[in-house]
Design an enzyme around this catalytic site. Structure first.
Site, PDB file in Angstrom:
ATOM      1  N   ALA A 243     -37.600  -5.939  26.865  1.00  0.00           N
ATOM      2  CA  ALA A 243     -38.119  -6.123  28.226  1.00  0.00           C
ATOM      3  C   ALA A 243     -36.984  -6.665  29.098  1.00  0.00           C
ATOM      4  O   ALA A 243     -35.868  -6.142  29.042  1.00  0.00           O
ATOM      5  CB  ALA A 243     -39.351  -7.014  28.204  1.00  0.00           C
ATOM      6  N   SER A 244     -37.215  -7.725  29.832  1.00  0.00           N
ATOM      7  CA  SER A 244     -36.191  -8.153  30.803  1.00  0.00           C
ATOM      8  C   SER A 244     -34.942  -8.772  30.180  1.00  0.00           C
ATOM      9  O   SER A 244     -33.948  -8.980  30.882  1.00  0.00           O
ATOM     10  CB  SER A 244     -36.802  -9.130  31.794  1.00  0.00           C
ATOM     11  OG  SER A 244     -37.686  -8.437  32.636  1.00  0.00           O
TER      12      SER A 244
END
Ligand SMILES: [Zn+2]
Length: 826
Positions: free
Chosen positions: A66-67
């Protein structure tokens, strides 16, 4: 000589035991690595990579970062800058000609200062749900719709996924090759990262070791992985393992990828146009010391974090799927030398669940997690979990008493015996026009915590007394006084009041006019509040009073509720269906009118209410009262100070003792009480009181059965038996014996419907995320025992009661726990 490891073995032991518990109790599925100067202090995986195949996790399992992906994207931009392929202050448009914003630069994208709005809303608004988003499609959307930026570039800092997708597109353009190829050539191969890759739609099959996201729902593991946004690259979608991320972490201390000077830029807080800085560099969050760099990553099914303490050279890597944030918080607490807060679970098994929505009872289990309901369903106990066997009884949401006068007595009885013994877990006060300021209630509850939850309306009479003066309320309020009341009302609404409560039948509010009430109701409506009322008459002027509350709802446009609905006039007995039809008409015309009701055909008040015109010496009025307003044969005096021997006798019995008609006796009783009051100004307590039998059970049953009626007690500690028995009386007499309503419907009227009528958000239903206010009872034996003679007799059949996840009543006794909250309007 390198600094000694500052993480102690005991901390690692606590870490391991905590993660073991969290995993066993389904709160953690993932991999954790803790390293010091590159040396692994702790590395372990818990659970599955794939719920479909049960493939176990390994330290080489690749999670969707994800981030956490953003630091890799930023690194590629830095490497291209080093090669002279791009410059941070180049305009994005140079690389992506379709990009519709002139002044946004690569640096703005790297540091979340571009002002670009997030792409999720744009996609939802303009693309159908089957359309998979890609970087190219996102650029097309921006070009087509050019959404308004949130601010001018460099003016503010605002986390922005859109920016990193565009950055990935810029990198492809500058590198002149697909980003996944550049990534492989420049980063994963040189560093020997075997489990790290950019996920793209073109991948024919998932690389081995890929972790698939899932979520836990009511005891089941449900796939929760890539969705239609996941054709994009840049804001996320890089996969990696804890083994690889440690290599990555170590490489960042070297010049293998970029020079130390370039690397430093990634770790430097961004400077805004106004000269201030924000704690974010190129793909990294930076703490206040500038030494701890970190990033979190959360996306469907995944929750990750990497923390690098560059001073101590310690690294923590947490990758997880199907997990909430609790493990992450525990790990960080332990490594910071603090005690981890492991949620306390309790499984209530072997129950028939009546969930408060009106749905049929079902056999299942309920799991509590701290003060909330976590899950319901076919659940089995975790190792080390507290299990309560429900013995096949009904588990329902704790009952909500929408009209209670118990608050005063809670200071002496904070366990709330009168309430919890009938299954009530929340009371709503401020009724009949009289309330405390919310600040006062919160102060009282802070000083004396109680077992049950409390919510309040704001009382109209109290507002009048505050503004007009206590001694000057027997008149219409002046316009400027109404304005003052509105200001006070608004302030209470802001503090969480449920709305406006009036007691228009009582003298101190009776002199208000409708426009005063409507003005206050409008103020209440503007704050999203509600109106509840002891209406202006329950007997002689019932029709006008009903009309008034409907008009208030219509004019002020807010939900209105009739408190303790009743027909207290004998020649109108049997009229309930007509009255309810009138309310249904009002509902059909758009007025949200509802009612609450207590399950008794007698009220408790002063003898004086039997003279609505306050002409206590009028023989005609006394005659009217005896014939229409109460039944002298069934209405006992509760206590009578002038003649204690009359206490507990019915008015008819007293009349016989006095050899008078009941009407004569009624006049005498009031006159003698007045005389007593004059002679004994210091007398403590009420001089007189009566339990007035004035309603008819068929009417009561109609009111109880009306789909828009919830249950209340209108009770307090003693006096009328409703204070101890209202809810159990509904379950015993009106559900089991008289079968007026089903058990599920009765529970709904005590819980979900009441919460809806009151504007209370996360209570009244047993479902994940709701507060764990619960009552376990036996529908075969539940029964009230409070009577006029013994108003504080405790009900039977209520076996256990929880408030906010804590047990407050068991074995017919309160437990000494006081977990009650002050509930604010949702
Ligand atoms: Zn009332």
């Amino acid at each position: 000589m390198p600094a000694l490891a500052q993480i102690k073995p005991a901390q690692i032991q606590t870490l391991d035991s905590t993660l073991t518990i969290l995993h066993q109790q389904a709160m953690f599925n993932g991999a954790v690595l803790v390293a010091d100067h590159g040396k692994v202090l702790y590395k372990k995986t818990f659970g599955k990579a794939n719920i479909a195949t049960n493939e176990p996790l390994t330290t080489r399992s690749a999670f969707n970062l994800a981030s956490v992906s953003k630091q890799f994207i930023a690194m590629m931009a830095m490497m291209l800058e080093k090669k002279g392929k791009l410059h941070y202050d180049d305009r994005v448009k140079q690389y992506l000609p379709a990009f519709p914003y002139e002044t946004i630069t690569i640096r703005h994208l790297l540091t979340h200062t571009s002002g670009l709005p997030e792409y999720f809303d744009l996609v939802l608004a303009h693309r159908n749900t089957l359309d998979t988003l890609t970087n190219t499609k996102l650029l097309q959307l921006l070009a087509e719709f050019k959404p308004k930026p949130n601010f001018e570039p460099g003016e503010r800092w605002e986390y922005c996924n859109t920016g990193y997708i565009l950055l990935a597109s810029v990198i492809e353009k500058a590198a002149n090759m697909p980003i996944e190829t550049f990534f492989k050539q420049q980063i994963t191969e040189p560093l020997g990262l075997k489990d790290t890759y950019i996920y793209t739609l073109e991948m024919q099959q998932s690389p081995a070791g890929r972790v698939f996201g899932f979520r836990r729902e009511n005891g089941l593991e449900i796939p929760n992985d890539l969705m239609r946004f996941d054709g994009v690259v840049g804001d996320g979608n890089i996969y990696s393992s804890v083994d690889d991320l440690l290599k990555w972490d170590q490489a960042l201390y070297t010049e293998k990828l970029v020079s130390a000077k370039t690397m430093k830029l990634a770790f430097t807080p961004v400077k805004l146009n106004n000269g201030t800085t924000q704690p974010y560099g190129f793909g990294w969050r930076i703490d206040s010391t500038g030494q701890v760099l970190s990033h979190t990553g959360g996306w469907v099914g995944f929750l990750n974090e990497i923390v690098r303490d560059t001073k101590k050279q310690q690294t923590t890597i947490i990758l997880s799927s199907g997990t909430d944030g609790v493990a992450r918080n525990c790990i960080k607490a332990i490594l910071a030398g603090k005690k981890p807060e492991i949620p306390k679970l309790e499984l209530i098994s072997n129950i028939r669940l009546i969930d408060g929505t009106g749905s049929p009872a079902r056999a299942c289990s309920v799991r509590l997690r701290d003060n909330k309901v976590w899950e319901t369903g076919a659940l089995t106990a975790f190792p080390g979990e507290t299990v309560t066997d429900g013995g096949g009884r009904v588990l329902a949401p704790g009952f909500i008493d929408s009209h209670s006068h118990h608050f005063g007595g809670l200071q002496d009885s904070p366990g709330g015996l009168a309430l919890v013994s009938q299954g009530v877990t929340s009371i709503v006060i401020g009724q009949d026009g009289n309330s405390y300021p919310i600040d006062t209630i919160e102060r009282i509850l802070q000083k004396t915590p109680v077992a049950i939850n409390v919510a309040t309306y704001t009382g109209h009479t109290t507002l009048r007394e505050t503004v007009m003066g206590e001694g000057d309320v027997l008149r219409i309020a002046k316009p400027e006084e109404v304005v003052q009341m509105q200001i006070l009302m608004k302030a209470e609404m802001d503090k969480g009041s449920l709305g406006l409560a009036t007691g228009l039948e009582y003298e101190r509010a009776f002199y208000s006019n409708r426009s005063e009430v409507v003005d206050l109701a409008k103020t209440t409506a503007a704050s999203g509040g509600r109106y509840i009322s002891h209406i202006r008459s329950e007997d002689v002027s019932l029709d006008e009073a009903i009309d008034e509350i409907i008009q208030i709802g219509k004019e002020a446009k807010l939900p209105v509720q009739i408190s303790h609905i009743k027909i207290a006039k004998r020649d109108r007995w049997g009229y309930a269906p007509t009255l309810l039809a009138q309310l249904e008409n009002a509902r059909a015309s758009g007025v949200d009118i509802t009612a609450d009701c207590y399950p008794y055909d007698f009220w408790r008040s002063t003898l004086r209410v039997l003279f609505p015109n306050r002409d206590y010496t009028s023989p005609a009025s006394a005659e009217f009262a005896v014939n229409q307003l109460f039944d002298p044969e069934k209405s006992p005096l509760l206590h009578y100070a002038p003649h204690p021997e009359y206490s507990d006798k019915t008015v008819l019995e007293v009349a016989a003792m006095r050899k008078e008609t009941p009407a004569q006796t009624l006049m005498y009783l009031i006159a003698a009480a007045s005389e007593f009051d004059e002679k004994h100004p210091d007398y403590q307590g009420n001089t007189e009181g009566i339990m007035g039998k004035s309603m008819d059970e068929p009417d009561l049953e109609s009111f109880l059965a009306w789909p828009h009626t919830n249950i209340c007690s209108d009770g307090s500690w003693g006096g009328h038996p409703r204070g101890y028995g209202a809810f159990t009386r509904v379950l015993g007499r009106y559900v089991r014996e008289r079968k007026i309503i089903s058990l599920e419907s009765a529970v709904f009227k005590m819980t979900g419907l009441a919460a809806e009528h009151l504007g209370i958000g996360d209570r009244g239903i047993i479902a994940p995320g709701y507060h764990a206010d619960l009552v376990l009872f036996d529908p075969a034996t539940v029964q009230d025992h409070a009577t006029i003679q013994q108003p504080d007799a405790i009900s039977s059949g209520i076996e256990k009661v929880w408030v906010n996840g804590k047990l407050v009543f068991e074995n017919q006794k309160t437990t000494g726990q006081f977990p009650g909250f002050f509930i604010k309007r949702k």
